[in-house]
Design an enzyme around this catalytic site. Structure first.
Site, PDB file in Angstrom:
ATOM      1  N   TYR A   1       0.970  -1.280   0.167  1.00 28.33           N
ATOM      2  CA  TYR A   1      -0.038   0.018  -0.107  1.00 28.33           C
ATOM      3  C   TYR A   1       0.839   1.139   0.055  1.00 28.33           C
ATOM      4  O   TYR A   1       0.667   2.150  -0.924  1.00 28.33           O
ATOM      5  CB  TYR A   1      -0.830  -0.059   1.315  1.00 28.33           C
ATOM      6  CG  TYR A   1      -2.043   1.159   1.402  1.00 28.33           C
ATOM      7  CD1 TYR A   1      -3.234   1.189   0.619  1.00 28.33           C
ATOM      8  CD2 TYR A   1      -1.716   2.138   2.287  1.00 28.33           C
ATOM      9  CE1 TYR A   1      -4.012   2.288   0.971  1.00 28.33           C
ATOM     10  CE2 TYR A   1      -2.526   3.231   2.509  1.00 28.33           C
ATOM     11  CZ  TYR A   1      -3.885   3.271   1.532  1.00 28.33           C
ATOM     12  OH  TYR A   1      -4.566   4.287   1.778  1.00 28.33           O
TER      13      TYR A   1
ATOM     14  N   THR B   1     -13.739   5.740   7.879  1.00 25.48           N
ATOM     15  CA  THR B   1     -14.591   5.447   6.890  1.00 25.48           C
ATOM     16  C   THR B   1     -14.705   4.102   6.877  1.00 25.48           C
ATOM     17  O   THR B   1     -13.947   3.329   7.788  1.00 25.48           O
ATOM     18  CB  THR B   1     -13.722   5.771   5.469  1.00 25.48           C
ATOM     19  OG1 THR B   1     -12.608   4.893   5.287  1.00 25.48           O
ATOM     20  CG2 THR B   1     -13.406   6.955   5.413  1.00 25.48           C
TER      21      THR B   1
ATOM     22  N   TRP C   1       5.547  14.144  13.133  1.00 27.54           N
ATOM     23  CA  TRP C   1       6.309  13.426  14.114  1.00 27.54           C
ATOM     24  C   TRP C   1       7.039  12.182  13.841  1.00 27.54           C
ATOM     25  O   TRP C   1       6.469  11.428  12.980  1.00 27.54           O
ATOM     26  CB  TRP C   1       5.322  13.001  15.378  1.00 27.54           C
ATOM     27  CG  TRP C   1       5.017  14.161  16.104  1.00 27.54           C
ATOM     28  CD1 TRP C   1       5.652  15.556  16.223  1.00 27.54           C
ATOM     29  CD2 TRP C   1       4.115  14.306  17.123  1.00 27.54           C
ATOM     30  NE1 TRP C   1       5.078  16.385  17.074  1.00 27.54           N
ATOM     31  CE2 TRP C   1       4.043  15.726  17.799  1.00 27.54           C
ATOM     32  CE3 TRP C   1       3.135  13.326  17.491  1.00 27.54           C
ATOM     33  CZ2 TRP C   1       3.033  15.841  18.700  1.00 27.54           C
ATOM     34  CZ3 TRP C   1       2.063  13.612  18.407  1.00 27.54           C
ATOM     35  CH2 TRP C   1       2.240  14.900  19.127  1.00 27.54           C
TER      36      TRP C   1
HETATM   37  N1  LIG Z   1      -9.835   6.061   5.263  1.00 27.25           N
HETATM   38  C1  LIG Z   1      -8.412   6.513   5.512  1.00 27.25           C
HETATM   39  O1  LIG Z   1      -7.782   6.509   6.838  1.00 27.25           O
HETATM   40  C2  LIG Z   1      -7.471   6.795   4.060  1.00 27.25           C
HETATM   41  C3  LIG Z   1      -6.312   7.381   4.568  1.00 27.25           C
HETATM   42  C4  LIG Z   1      -5.566   7.591   3.487  1.00 27.25           C
HETATM   43  C5  LIG Z   1      -5.949   7.474   2.151  1.00 27.25           C
HETATM   44  N2  LIG Z   1      -7.090   6.848   1.893  1.00 27.25           N
HETATM   45  C6  LIG Z   1      -7.484   6.692   0.475  1.00 27.25           C
HETATM   46  O2  LIG Z   1      -8.762   7.264   0.339  1.00 27.25           O
HETATM   47  C7  LIG Z   1      -9.555   6.448  -0.586  1.00 27.25           C
HETATM   48  C8  LIG Z   1     -10.988   6.291  -0.304  1.00 27.25           C
HETATM   49  O3  LIG Z   1     -10.746   5.222   0.681  1.00 27.25           O
HETATM   50  P1  LIG Z   1     -11.975   5.275   2.075  1.00 27.25           P
HETATM   51  O4  LIG Z   1     -11.433   5.314   3.199  1.00 27.25           O
HETATM   52  O5  LIG Z   1     -13.108   6.303   1.446  1.00 27.25           O
HETATM   53  O6  LIG Z   1     -12.319   3.564   1.700  1.00 27.25           O
HETATM   54  P2  LIG Z   1     -13.924   3.044   1.252  1.00 27.25           P
HETATM   55  O7  LIG Z   1     -13.633   1.781   1.429  1.00 27.25           O
HETATM   56  O8  LIG Z   1     -14.899   3.668   2.081  1.00 27.25           O
HETATM   57  O9  LIG Z   1     -14.224   3.507  -0.221  1.00 27.25           O
HETATM   58  C9  LIG Z   1     -13.315   2.952  -1.329  1.00 27.25           C
HETATM   59  C10 LIG Z   1     -14.146   2.857  -2.599  1.00 27.25           C
HETATM   60  O10 LIG Z   1     -13.508   2.343  -3.524  1.00 27.25           O
HETATM   61  C11 LIG Z   1     -14.288   1.371  -4.318  1.00 27.25           C
HETATM   62  N3  LIG Z   1     -13.442   0.474  -5.095  1.00 27.25           N
HETATM   63  C12 LIG Z   1     -12.507  -0.516  -4.533  1.00 27.25           C
HETATM   64  N4  LIG Z   1     -11.832  -1.072  -5.590  1.00 27.25           N
HETATM   65  C13 LIG Z   1     -12.641  -0.664  -6.860  1.00 27.25           C
HETATM   66  C14 LIG Z   1     -12.292  -0.846  -7.976  1.00 27.25           C
HETATM   67  N5  LIG Z   1     -11.306  -1.727  -8.474  1.00 27.25           N
HETATM   68  N6  LIG Z   1     -13.049  -0.236  -8.931  1.00 27.25           N
HETATM   69  C15 LIG Z   1     -14.111   0.839  -8.470  1.00 27.25           C
HETATM   70  N7  LIG Z   1     -14.230   1.053  -7.273  1.00 27.25           N
HETATM   71  C16 LIG Z   1     -13.522   0.325  -6.320  1.00 27.25           C
HETATM   72  C17 LIG Z   1     -15.091   0.679  -3.209  1.00 27.25           C
HETATM   73  O11 LIG Z   1     -16.162  -0.144  -3.710  1.00 27.25           O
HETATM   74  C18 LIG Z   1     -15.456   1.721  -2.121  1.00 27.25           C
HETATM   75  O12 LIG Z   1     -16.659   2.198  -2.445  1.00 27.25           O
HETATM   76  C19 LIG Z   1      -8.421   5.204  -0.990  1.00 27.25           C
HETATM   77  O13 LIG Z   1      -7.703   5.543  -2.160  1.00 27.25           O
HETATM   78  C20 LIG Z   1      -7.854   5.072   0.380  1.00 27.25           C
HETATM   79  O14 LIG Z   1      -6.487   4.177  -0.018  1.00 27.25           O
HETATM   80  C21 LIG Z   1      -8.053   6.300   3.049  1.00 27.25           C
END
Ligand SMILES: NC(=O)c1ccc[n+]([C@@H]2O[C@H](COP(=O)([O-])OP(=O)(O)OC[C@H]3O[C@@H](n4cnc5c(N)ncnc54)[C@H](O)[C@@H]3O)[C@@H](O)[C@H]2O)c1
Length: 255
Positions: free
Chosen positions: A162, A197, A255
């Site tokens: 990741y 989330t 940090w």
């Molecule tokens: N939540 C966190 O702490 C956090 C931190 C840093 C970055 N992110 C990034 O933010 C983005 C959103 O994450 P989130 O926390 O909202 O997660 P989430 O699981 O709530 O949402 C992710 C969405 O992506 C969709 N998805 C997954 N694989 C897919 C594919 N192959 N094609 C189309 N849709 C697909 C899922 O169905 C889901 O609706 C991601 O890229 C994640 O890596 C999240």
């Protein structure tokens, strides 16, 4: 134009991948509130449709699109559907993503392929298709959702794949930004810190205390914490900003 007006997206058309859940759904709501018509693209069509119905209450047009961002033909169809409906694509937010955990020495090849496939290749396929549509008109803003894990080795969860994918997203976005800047397209990233989330809910009871104690602001983030960032990067308010990675992490990476 006054600075407040420069944040407006009235009459523009936007596309959000991963728009059915979490950060994508919340950022889509911000774009709709600023006046954009918004397409929600997700591999879970039901969830995309639910978000679309919610956003219509704000008086904008919506589309729900089923897409797997790892499949080039589906990604192209996604962009074509937006162009067919609204004639242009002004803003694209690529938020579709997944996260899994494994020690580096135990990380299975399938796990690597899945996470890098969605989180990095999916960003490439989406950005490429969106960029082509925008280049044809000579304007547009693409915002890729990376992560603070693209800059630091996040802890205590172990996910080298990741981290590698997210670092790739940042540098890939900078590369597109440099190539397309003179042709009217801006490409930036938002890098969230720990944000509550569906992706992270399971981890809060296990790691939440450690996350909070490692965050100078003393709390985890919410998707709403990212809404100002997306409006800034999507709109004319950031007209001279490209290739930037806007970290929204409560100070975690200090940090
Ligand atoms: N939540 C966190 O702490 C956090 C931190 C840093 C970055 N992110 C990034 O933010 C983005 C959103 O994450 P989130 O926390 O909202 O997660 P989430 O699981 O709530 O949402 C992710 C969405 O992506 C969709 N998805 C997954 N694989 C897919 C594919 N192959 N094609 C189309 N849709 C697909 C899922 O169905 C889901 O609706 C991601 O890229 C994640 O890596 C999240």
């Amino acid at each position: 134009m006054g600075v407040g007006e420069r944040f407006s997206l009235r009459g523009q058309s936007a596309l959000v991948t991963g728009g059915g859940s979490g950060i994508g759904a919340c950022l889509a709501a911000a774009l709709a509130e600023a006046g954009a018509n918004v397409a929600l693209a997700d591999r879970d069509l039901d969830k995309a449709q639910q978000v679309a119905r919610q956003l219509e209450k704000q008086g904008v047009a919506t589309l729900a699109i089923e897409v797997d961002v790892t499949q080039a033909d589906q990604v192209q169809r996604m962009v074509d559907q937006v162009l067919d409906a609204w004639g242009q694509l002004d803003v694209a937010v690529n938020s579709a993503g997944v996260a899994t955990r494994a020690r580096a020495e135990e990380l299975e090849e399938d796990d690597w392929d899945q996470v890098v496939g969605i989180d990095l290749k999916g960003i490439y396929l989406s950005t490429r298709a969106e960029g082509r549509a925008m280049l044809a008109r000579g304007s547009g803003s693409i915002i890729n959702i990376a992560s603070m894990s693209g800059q630091i080795v996040n802890r205590p969860q172990l996910h080298s794949h990741y981290n590698a994918a997210k670092a790739g997203v940042i540098q890939y976005s900078r590369s597109c930004a440099a190539e397309w800047a003179a042709r009217g397209i801006r490409v930036n990233c938002i890098s969230p810190g720990h944000t509550v989330t569906p992706m992270t809910e399971f981890a809060i009871p296990i790691m939440g205390d450690e996350w909070v104690s490692n965050t100078p602001m003393g709390r985890v983030g919410t998707p709403e914490d990212l809404q100002g960032a997306v409006l800034y990067l999507a709109s004319a308010a950031s007209a001279y900003v490209t290739g930037h990675d806007l970290v929204v992490d409560g100070g975690y990476t200090l940090w």
